[in-house]
Design an enzyme around this catalytic site. Structure first.
Site, PDB file in Angstrom:
ATOM      1  N   ILE A  14     -27.585  24.547 -15.166  1.00  0.00           N
ATOM      2  CA  ILE A  14     -27.899  24.816 -16.578  1.00  0.00           C
ATOM      3  C   ILE A  14     -27.722  23.555 -17.431  1.00  0.00           C
ATOM      4  CG2 ILE A  14     -25.614  25.628 -17.373  1.00  0.00           C
ATOM      5  CD1 ILE A  14     -29.108  27.060 -18.232  1.00  0.00           C
ATOM      6  N   LYS A  90     -22.290  30.719 -21.790  1.00  0.00           N
ATOM      7  CA  LYS A  90     -22.008  32.133 -21.546  1.00  0.00           C
ATOM      8  C   LYS A  90     -21.666  32.344 -20.085  1.00  0.00           C
ATOM      9  CE  LYS A  90     -24.559  33.606 -18.839  1.00  0.00           C
ATOM     10  NZ  LYS A  90     -25.650  33.725 -17.881  1.00  0.00           N
ATOM     11  N   ASP A 168     -24.373  38.223 -14.477  1.00  0.00           N
ATOM     12  CA  ASP A 168     -24.541  36.862 -15.016  1.00  0.00           C
ATOM     13  C   ASP A 168     -25.837  36.789 -15.827  1.00  0.00           C
ATOM     14  OD1 ASP A 168     -23.595  33.895 -14.949  1.00  0.00           O
ATOM     15  OD2 ASP A 168     -25.728  33.859 -14.473  1.00  0.00           O
TER      16      ASP A 168
HETATM   17  P1  NAP Z   1     -23.775  25.351 -11.210  1.00  0.00           P
HETATM   18  O1  NAP Z   1     -25.152  24.858 -10.904  1.00  0.00           O
HETATM   19  O2  NAP Z   1     -22.889  25.789 -10.080  1.00  0.00           O
HETATM   20  O3  NAP Z   1     -23.060  24.211 -12.072  1.00  0.00           O
HETATM   21  C1  NAP Z   1     -21.684  24.161 -12.336  1.00  0.00           C
HETATM   22  C2  NAP Z   1     -21.221  22.716 -12.180  1.00  0.00           C
HETATM   23  O4  NAP Z   1     -19.853  22.626 -12.539  1.00  0.00           O
HETATM   24  C3  NAP Z   1     -21.360  22.214 -10.741  1.00  0.00           C
HETATM   25  O5  NAP Z   1     -21.904  20.916 -10.730  1.00  0.00           O
HETATM   26  C4  NAP Z   1     -19.906  22.217 -10.281  1.00  0.00           C
HETATM   27  O6  NAP Z   1     -19.652  21.321  -9.236  1.00  0.00           O
HETATM   28  C5  NAP Z   1     -19.227  21.783 -11.551  1.00  0.00           C
HETATM   29  N1  NAP Z   1     -17.789  21.946 -11.512  1.00  0.00           N
HETATM   30  C6  NAP Z   1     -17.029  22.728 -10.685  1.00  0.00           C
HETATM   31  N2  NAP Z   1     -15.724  22.558 -10.974  1.00  0.00           N
HETATM   32  C7  NAP Z   1     -15.653  21.676 -11.989  1.00  0.00           C
HETATM   33  C8  NAP Z   1     -14.583  21.100 -12.723  1.00  0.00           C
HETATM   34  N3  NAP Z   1     -13.312  21.455 -12.497  1.00  0.00           N
HETATM   35  N4  NAP Z   1     -14.875  20.189 -13.700  1.00  0.00           N
HETATM   36  C9  NAP Z   1     -16.147  19.861 -13.970  1.00  0.00           C
HETATM   37  N5  NAP Z   1     -17.207  20.369 -13.303  1.00  0.00           N
HETATM   38  C10 NAP Z   1     -16.967  21.268 -12.335  1.00  0.00           C
HETATM   39  O7  NAP Z   1     -23.830  26.583 -12.219  1.00  0.00           O
HETATM   40  P2  NAP Z   1     -24.848  26.804 -13.424  1.00  0.00           P
HETATM   41  O8  NAP Z   1     -25.979  27.674 -13.011  1.00  0.00           O
HETATM   42  O9  NAP Z   1     -25.157  25.536 -14.104  1.00  0.00           O
HETATM   43  O10 NAP Z   1     -23.944  27.762 -14.330  1.00  0.00           O
HETATM   44  C11 NAP Z   1     -22.816  27.267 -15.019  1.00  0.00           C
HETATM   45  C12 NAP Z   1     -22.490  28.249 -16.127  1.00  0.00           C
HETATM   46  O11 NAP Z   1     -23.626  28.343 -16.994  1.00  0.00           O
HETATM   47  C13 NAP Z   1     -22.212  29.663 -15.608  1.00  0.00           C
HETATM   48  O12 NAP Z   1     -21.169  30.266 -16.339  1.00  0.00           O
HETATM   49  C14 NAP Z   1     -23.510  30.411 -15.873  1.00  0.00           C
HETATM   50  O13 NAP Z   1     -23.279  31.779 -16.163  1.00  0.00           O
HETATM   51  C15 NAP Z   1     -24.030  29.692 -17.105  1.00  0.00           C
HETATM   52  N6  NAP Z   1     -25.491  29.754 -17.227  1.00  0.00           N
HETATM   53  C16 NAP Z   1     -26.297  29.525 -16.133  1.00  0.00           C
HETATM   54  C17 NAP Z   1     -27.687  29.666 -16.278  1.00  0.00           C
HETATM   55  C18 NAP Z   1     -28.648  29.440 -15.118  1.00  0.00           C
HETATM   56  O14 NAP Z   1     -29.825  29.824 -15.232  1.00  0.00           O
HETATM   57  N7  NAP Z   1     -28.244  28.821 -14.017  1.00  0.00           N
HETATM   58  C19 NAP Z   1     -28.219  30.018 -17.496  1.00  0.00           C
HETATM   59  C20 NAP Z   1     -27.378  30.150 -18.590  1.00  0.00           C
HETATM   60  C21 NAP Z   1     -26.016  30.035 -18.432  1.00  0.00           C
HETATM   61  P3  NAP Z   1     -19.690  21.880  -7.704  1.00  0.00           P
HETATM   62  O15 NAP Z   1     -21.056  22.441  -7.506  1.00  0.00           O
HETATM   63  O16 NAP Z   1     -19.416  20.630  -6.907  1.00  0.00           O
HETATM   64  O17 NAP Z   1     -18.609  22.922  -7.625  1.00  0.00           O
END
Ligand code: NAP
Length: 307
Positions: A14, A90, A168
């Site tokens: 995201i 969120k 989610d």
């Molecule tokens: P994601 O692709 O897994 O990204 C999360 C990132 O945070 C990864 O790069 C992860 O690294 C990193 N991370 C883990 N532990 C950390 C730490 N202690 N300090 C800093 N970074 C760290 O997930 P995402 O889809 O972007 O979603 C993240 C959030 O945004 C969720 O709460 C989700 O509900 C929300 N969101 C997502 C979307 C969507 O469409 N994907 C849309 C709106 C909102 P590793 O992978 O190495 O663990």
């Protein structure tokens, strides 16, 4: 208006898809650095964790937290403790109690806290809310069905406690419903379908009502292939409002009112800059409370393992 200088935590899907372009496109907003244990950006100073980023960049005035929800509280608290404004992706936390504490703590620190319900910034939402404001709602049908493999590739956290599974994306629908429906609504029944190797549901059927007895149903499914569905249909006083395509399209009685491109995150960052400039916070826990109620009150059935 002074600039909001952002440090972003969690350089995942995201952050790359939405936050980085939205920050770049928002007046009075600039990205100073990012923090992530593994990911880095070529053209932006990148650090392994939040503290290292904040130590190296005292000019950062606000932190955008884009990590999975179980990390939200500790990272937000650390940023607030250092006097930074905070934007929470969120959901704003893994539990209601921790979000409530963040609200109090941000007030004590005298900084802005923003729970960013991005779907509320979809093009049709404000007008839908306005149209519904004086009406009595009889029936609401929410269908939020998407392919988890497309939108959350390889994300193990989504199946763990706090990851919410199909809630989610489902919480996005609930963030719209809690924004536009003129009455509060509450859960009557929930059926949660949980893969045998997961802690969170892959599908959910929810039935709500409101103080006036409206029938409100939501159907969330992470197994949708083919066309993806993010639709809300509302019957009210002989008329039907349809907010479809995640809120990009608004129809009332089959007349097209709005059809616009998705631009949620630029709207969200513009709002954050405005909150900071005006010394305000905005944290609505209503969507998270609906999800908590479903986990509290829902029946669980087990289904095939998710592979
Ligand atoms: P994601 O692709 O897994 O990204 C999360 C990132 O945070 C990864 O790069 C992860 O690294 C990193 N991370 C883990 N532990 C950390 C730490 N202690 N300090 C800093 N970074 C760290 O997930 P995402 O889809 O972007 O979603 C993240 C959030 O945004 C969720 O709460 C989700 O509900 C929300 N969101 C997502 C979307 C969507 O469409 N994907 C849309 C709106 C909102 P590793 O992978 O190495 O663990």
């Amino acid at each position: 208006m002074s600039d909001v200088t952002i440090g972003l935590v969690g350089v995942g899907k995201i952050a790359r898809d939405q936050h980085l372009p939205a920050i770049a496109a928002t007046p009075n907003c600039r990205l100073a650095a990012v923090a992530d244990p593994h990911a880095a950006l070529d053209d932006v100073p990148s650090y392994a964790n939040l503290d290292a980023m904040l130590d190296a960049h005292p000019e950062i005035s606000a932190v955008a937290i884009c990590t999975p929800a179980h990390l939200r509280y500790s990272q937000a608290r650390a940023a607030l403790l250092r006097g930074k404004h905070v934007l929470l992706e969120k959901p704003p936390g893994a539990t209601l109690s921790e979000v409530e504490h963040l609200i109090t703590f941000a007030g004590e620190q005298g900084v802005s806290l923003f729970a960013a319900w991005h779907s509320r910034f979809a093009p049709g939402v404000a007008q839908a809310k306005q149209w519904l404001a004086e009406r009595q709602v009889q029936r609401v049908m929410i269908e939020w069905k998407e392919d988890v493999r497309v939108w959350h590739p390889g994300q193990a956290w989504i199946w763990q406690p706090g990851g919410m599974g199909v809630f989610d994306p489902g919480i996005n629908a609930l963030s719209i419903a809690t924004e536009i429906l003129p009455q509060p609504f509450f859960l009557r029944q929930a059926q949660l379908l949980v893969p045998s190797n997961a802690q969170t549901p892959i599908a959910a059927e929810l039935a709500f009502t409101d103080p006036r007895g409206a029938v409100i149903e939501a159907n969330f499914d992470f197994r949708q292939t083919g066309p993806q569905i993010w639709d809300i249909h509302i019957d009210s006083d002989g008329s039907r409002l349809s907010l479809t395509q995640g809120g990009c399209r608004l129809e009332i009685d089959d007349e097209l009112i709005i059809e616009a491109e998705e631009r949620e995150y630029p709207g969200l960052y513009a709002h954050f800059v405005d909150l900071v400039a005006n010394g305000r916070s905005e944290v609505d826990v209503a969507p998270l409370r609906q999800v908590a109620d479903a986990f509290l009150y829902g029946h669980r059935d087990t289904t095939d393992a998710f592979i």
